[in-house]
Scaffold this motif. Structure first.
Motif, mmCIF file in Angstrom:
data_model
loop_
_atom_site.group_PDB
_atom_site.id
_atom_site.type_symbol
_atom_site.label_atom_id
_atom_site.label_comp_id
_atom_site.label_asym_id
_atom_site.label_seq_id
_atom_site.Cartn_x
_atom_site.Cartn_y
_atom_site.Cartn_z
ATOM 1 N N VAL A 1 -6.312 -4.035 -1.621
ATOM 2 C CA VAL A 1 -4.919 -4.128 -2.073
ATOM 3 C C VAL A 1 -4.503 -2.853 -2.800
ATOM 4 C CG1 VAL A 1 -3.400 -5.340 -3.691
ATOM 5 C CG2 VAL A 1 -4.838 -6.639 -2.133
ATOM 6 N N VAL A 2 -5.365 -2.331 -3.656
ATOM 7 C CA VAL A 2 -5.055 -1.099 -4.391
ATOM 8 C C VAL A 2 -4.881 0.067 -3.415
ATOM 9 C CG1 VAL A 2 -5.994 0.605 -5.995
ATOM 10 C CG2 VAL A 2 -6.081 -1.817 -6.568
ATOM 11 N N LYS A 3 -5.789 0.188 -2.444
ATOM 12 C CA LYS A 3 -5.696 1.291 -1.473
ATOM 13 C C LYS A 3 -4.437 1.160 -0.614
ATOM 14 C CE LYS A 3 -9.343 3.645 -2.367
ATOM 15 N NZ LYS A 3 -9.264 5.012 -2.853
ATOM 16 N N LEU A 4 -4.078 -0.048 -0.202
ATOM 17 C CA LEU A 4 -2.857 -0.244 0.582
ATOM 18 C C LEU A 4 -1.623 0.075 -0.249
ATOM 19 C CD1 LEU A 4 -3.693 -3.499 2.550
ATOM 20 C CD2 LEU A 4 -3.413 -1.199 3.499
ATOM 21 N N GLN A 5 -1.657 -0.260 -1.533
ATOM 22 C CA GLN A 5 -0.524 0.039 -2.410
ATOM 23 C C GLN A 5 -0.408 1.534 -2.624
ATOM 24 O OE1 GLN A 5 -0.329 1.083 -5.875
ATOM 25 N NE2 GLN A 5 1.869 0.782 -5.885
ATOM 26 N N GLN A 6 -1.524 2.218 -2.768
ATOM 27 C CA GLN A 6 -1.502 3.671 -2.946
ATOM 28 C C GLN A 6 -1.001 4.363 -1.685
ATOM 29 O OE1 GLN A 6 -5.473 4.730 -4.067
ATOM 30 N NE2 GLN A 6 -5.119 4.324 -6.243
ATOM 31 N N ALA A 7 -1.276 3.774 -0.533
ATOM 32 C CA ALA A 7 -0.807 4.360 0.735
ATOM 33 C C ALA A 7 0.661 4.038 1.001
ATOM 34 C CB ALA A 7 -1.668 3.859 1.876
ATOM 35 N N GLY A 8 1.265 3.193 0.172
ATOM 36 C CA GLY A 8 2.670 2.852 0.325
ATOM 37 C C GLY A 8 2.923 1.741 1.319
ATOM 38 N N LEU A 9 1.895 1.010 1.682
ATOM 39 C CA LEU A 9 2.048 -0.068 2.648
ATOM 40 C C LEU A 9 2.355 -1.409 1.985
ATOM 41 C CD1 LEU A 9 -0.847 0.902 5.060
ATOM 42 C CD2 LEU A 9 1.606 1.297 5.362
#
Length: 67
Positions: A58-66
């Motif tokens: 979730v953190v990585k997807l949020q950082q990627a803007g998804l």
């Protein structure tokens, strides 16, 4: 690249721990309290790593803007 080495090593470590706990939990030769404790440890290992992995995703997807 080193990240994948560490992630792979950690995954192998967790898989080994879970497999050992599951082996004791499913063993016919273990006592009932030992099987119960092994099953509790298996659930703890599996649950903690599943929640940690989901939180990381979730953190990585949020950082990627998804998200």
């Amino acid at each position: 690249m080193w990240l994948w080495v560490f992630v792979g090593g950690y995954a192998a470590f967790v898989a080994t721990l879970a497999a050992c706990c599951l082996r004791v939990a499913l063993s016919r030769h273990s006592t009932k309290p030992r099987r119960d404790m092994a099953y509790k440890m298996f659930r703890l290992i599996w649950g903690a790593n599943l929640l940690g992995g989901l939180a990381t995703a979730v953190v990585k997807l949020q950082q990627a803007g998804l998200l």
